[in-house]
Design a protein around this motif. Structure first.
Motif, mmCIF file in Angstrom:
data_model
loop_
_atom_site.group_PDB
_atom_site.id
_atom_site.type_symbol
_atom_site.label_atom_id
_atom_site.label_comp_id
_atom_site.label_asym_id
_atom_site.label_seq_id
_atom_site.Cartn_x
_atom_site.Cartn_y
_atom_site.Cartn_z
ATOM 1 N N MET A 61 53.912 56.474 34.643
ATOM 2 C CA MET A 61 53.767 56.268 33.075
ATOM 3 C C MET A 61 54.865 55.035 32.825
ATOM 4 S SD MET A 61 51.359 57.498 31.659
ATOM 5 C CE MET A 61 50.591 57.859 32.731
ATOM 6 N N LEU A 62 56.020 55.053 33.511
ATOM 7 C CA LEU A 62 56.972 54.028 33.564
ATOM 8 C C LEU A 62 56.366 52.577 34.174
ATOM 9 C CD1 LEU A 62 59.938 52.760 33.081
ATOM 10 C CD2 LEU A 62 60.418 53.555 35.396
ATOM 11 N N CYS A 63 55.448 52.825 35.486
ATOM 12 C CA CYS A 63 54.780 51.558 35.853
ATOM 13 C C CYS A 63 54.091 50.910 35.057
ATOM 14 C CB CYS A 63 54.175 52.006 37.185
ATOM 15 S SG CYS A 63 55.315 52.525 38.464
ATOM 16 N N MET A 64 53.194 51.716 34.384
ATOM 17 C CA MET A 64 52.341 51.202 33.125
ATOM 18 C C MET A 64 52.907 50.249 32.176
ATOM 19 S SD MET A 64 49.313 52.238 34.120
ATOM 20 C CE MET A 64 48.225 51.596 33.116
ATOM 21 N N ALA A 65 54.157 50.947 31.574
ATOM 22 C CA ALA A 65 54.689 49.991 30.833
ATOM 23 C C ALA A 65 55.402 48.742 31.643
ATOM 24 C CB ALA A 65 55.960 50.909 30.118
ATOM 25 N N VAL A 66 56.010 49.123 32.496
ATOM 26 C CA VAL A 66 56.651 47.949 33.319
ATOM 27 C C VAL A 66 55.610 46.769 33.693
ATOM 28 C CG1 VAL A 66 58.002 47.269 35.637
ATOM 29 C CG2 VAL A 66 58.725 49.098 33.772
ATOM 30 N N TRP A 67 54.356 47.218 34.339
ATOM 31 C CA TRP A 67 53.364 46.249 34.827
ATOM 32 C C TRP A 67 52.957 45.470 33.679
ATOM 33 C CZ3 TRP A 67 50.742 50.378 38.229
ATOM 34 C CH2 TRP A 67 51.654 50.702 39.202
ATOM 35 N N LEU A 68 52.730 46.185 32.249
ATOM 36 C CA LEU A 68 52.211 45.402 31.291
ATOM 37 C C LEU A 68 53.222 44.354 30.758
ATOM 38 C CD1 LEU A 68 50.088 45.129 28.781
ATOM 39 C CD2 LEU A 68 51.489 47.032 27.551
ATOM 40 N N TRP A 69 54.607 44.873 30.881
ATOM 41 C CA TRP A 69 55.637 43.757 30.590
ATOM 42 C C TRP A 69 55.727 42.567 31.591
ATOM 43 C CZ3 TRP A 69 59.704 42.217 33.411
ATOM 44 C CH2 TRP A 69 60.611 41.373 32.832
ATOM 45 N N MET A 70 55.512 42.898 32.750
ATOM 46 C CA MET A 70 55.607 41.980 33.905
ATOM 47 C C MET A 70 54.223 40.827 33.581
ATOM 48 S SD MET A 70 56.288 44.320 37.130
ATOM 49 C CE MET A 70 55.653 42.969 38.296
ATOM 50 N N LEU A 71 53.225 41.558 33.365
ATOM 51 C CA LEU A 71 51.939 40.414 33.066
ATOM 52 C C LEU A 71 52.095 39.460 31.749
ATOM 53 C CD1 LEU A 71 49.159 43.112 33.674
ATOM 54 C CD2 LEU A 71 49.477 40.988 34.780
ATOM 55 N N THR A 72 52.827 40.142 30.487
ATOM 56 C CA THR A 72 52.972 39.548 29.479
ATOM 57 C C THR A 72 54.172 38.488 29.825
ATOM 58 O OG1 THR A 72 54.458 41.098 28.523
ATOM 59 C CG2 THR A 72 52.187 41.038 27.691
ATOM 60 N N GLU A 73 55.349 38.786 30.530
ATOM 61 C CA GLU A 73 56.211 37.743 30.922
ATOM 62 C C GLU A 73 55.743 36.905 31.659
ATOM 63 O OE1 GLU A 73 60.570 36.614 30.666
ATOM 64 O OE2 GLU A 73 59.007 37.464 29.442
ATOM 65 N N ALA A 74 55.141 37.205 32.796
ATOM 66 C CA ALA A 74 54.541 36.239 33.660
ATOM 67 C C ALA A 74 53.831 35.052 32.938
ATOM 68 C CB ALA A 74 53.886 36.652 34.791
ATOM 69 N N ARG A 75 52.996 35.602 32.030
ATOM 70 C CA ARG A 75 52.081 34.621 31.233
ATOM 71 C C ARG A 75 53.017 33.580 30.294
ATOM 72 N NH1 ARG A 75 49.531 35.931 34.987
ATOM 73 N NH2 ARG A 75 47.635 37.097 34.891
ATOM 74 N N ARG A 76 54.113 34.275 29.726
ATOM 75 C CA ARG A 76 55.012 33.694 28.908
ATOM 76 C C ARG A 76 55.707 32.474 29.603
ATOM 77 N NH1 ARG A 76 59.873 33.053 27.343
ATOM 78 N NH2 ARG A 76 60.885 34.415 28.790
ATOM 79 N N ILE A 77 56.085 32.770 30.754
ATOM 80 C CA ILE A 77 56.881 31.780 31.312
ATOM 81 C C ILE A 77 56.284 30.872 32.454
ATOM 82 C CG2 ILE A 77 59.274 33.177 30.749
ATOM 83 C CD1 ILE A 77 58.987 33.962 33.913
ATOM 84 N N GLY A 78 54.936 31.250 32.504
ATOM 85 C CA GLY A 78 53.937 30.442 33.494
ATOM 86 C C GLY A 78 54.374 31.116 35.030
ATOM 87 N N LEU A 79 54.580 32.057 35.439
ATOM 88 C CA LEU A 79 54.779 32.718 36.441
ATOM 89 C C LEU A 79 53.685 32.961 37.070
ATOM 90 C CD1 LEU A 79 57.289 33.356 38.538
ATOM 91 C CD2 LEU A 79 57.345 35.497 37.502
ATOM 92 N N ARG A 80 53.291 32.347 38.383
ATOM 93 C CA ARG A 80 52.243 32.718 39.118
ATOM 94 C C ARG A 80 52.186 33.819 40.092
ATOM 95 N NH1 ARG A 80 48.760 27.408 39.885
ATOM 96 N NH2 ARG A 80 47.739 28.971 41.406
ATOM 97 N N GLY A 81 51.180 34.621 40.248
ATOM 98 C CA GLY A 81 51.272 35.736 41.413
ATOM 99 C C GLY A 81 51.846 36.985 40.897
ATOM 100 N N VAL A 82 51.697 37.201 39.694
ATOM 101 C CA VAL A 82 52.146 38.416 38.989
ATOM 102 C C VAL A 82 51.525 39.725 39.753
ATOM 103 C CG1 VAL A 82 50.824 38.631 37.096
ATOM 104 C CG2 VAL A 82 52.997 39.860 37.325
ATOM 105 N N TRP A 83 50.093 39.443 40.076
ATOM 106 C CA TRP A 83 49.411 40.723 40.638
ATOM 107 C C TRP A 83 49.720 41.004 41.845
ATOM 108 C CZ3 TRP A 83 46.826 44.142 38.040
ATOM 109 C CH2 TRP A 83 46.566 43.882 36.676
ATOM 110 N N TRP A 84 50.341 40.168 42.886
ATOM 111 C CA TRP A 84 50.758 40.293 43.871
ATOM 112 C C TRP A 84 51.912 41.269 43.900
ATOM 113 C CZ3 TRP A 84 47.882 39.842 47.735
ATOM 114 C CH2 TRP A 84 47.085 38.769 47.899
ATOM 115 N N TYR A 85 52.828 41.354 42.833
ATOM 116 C CA TYR A 85 53.928 42.243 42.761
ATOM 117 C C TYR A 85 53.470 43.610 42.135
ATOM 118 C CZ TYR A 85 56.988 38.063 42.869
ATOM 119 O OH TYR A 85 57.651 36.962 43.287
ATOM 120 N N ILE A 86 52.325 43.625 41.446
ATOM 121 C CA ILE A 86 51.632 44.862 40.932
ATOM 122 C C ILE A 86 51.245 45.454 42.366
ATOM 123 C CG2 ILE A 86 49.876 45.974 39.541
ATOM 124 C CD1 ILE A 86 50.783 43.818 37.526
ATOM 125 N N ALA A 87 50.159 44.842 42.898
ATOM 126 C CA ALA A 87 49.808 45.307 44.092
ATOM 127 C C ALA A 87 50.799 45.844 45.093
ATOM 128 C CB ALA A 87 48.887 44.323 44.896
#
Length: 151
Positions: A61-87
């Protein structure tokens, strides 16, 4: 990149390396089973006790919240490759790949000119984190059979 951002990035990478050593020191025992059976057995083992089920659900459940934040933060700052971190979090370890994402994030924020303002961490924050680190390292050492005083 500011000195504070460099220090923070370095700390994130060190946390990732400690996490990798601490988690995969235990995971290596599953590898002789082969990739599929190793995964099946690992997840079966996480259901072995109420404590392991608690921590498993808690982490997922913590991962779900963190991954959602990672996706939104990556999109906000234009950080590519976020799905590699999730995988990587799923396949290797969340405690390794979230800190690596955070280090990458600091680099991206520095390029954008973000993060130079603000007071940063206070002495009490550093003391608290040092205490948590001691507990984390003690727990990790004990998980490998190192006796701890009083336990």
């Amino acid at each position: 990149m500011s000195a504070k951002q460099k220090l923070l990035s370095l700390l994130y990478v060190l946390i990732a390396l400690l996490a990798l050593a601490g988690t995969w020191g235990h995971a290596l025992g599953y590898l002789p089973l082969g990739i599929v059976q190793a995964n099946v057995r690992f997840w079966q083992d996480t259901l072995a006790t109420p404590a392991s089920r608690f921590i498993g659900v808690d982490i997922i459940m913590l991962c779900m919240a963190v991954w959602l934040w990672m996706l939104t933060e990556a999109r906000r700052i234009g950080l590519r490759g976020v799905w590699w971190y999730i995988a990587g979090s799923v396949l290797i370890g969340v405690s390794t790949f979230v800190p690596l994402f955070l280090a990458h994030r600091e680099v991206a924020r520095a390029r954008r000119g973000e993060g130079r303002e603000g007071a940063g961490l206070h002495a009490g924050d550093w003391a608290g984190m040092a205490l948590v680190l001691v507990v984390a390292l003690g727990y990790t050492a004990h998980s490998f059979g190192v006796p701890l005083p009083g336990l």
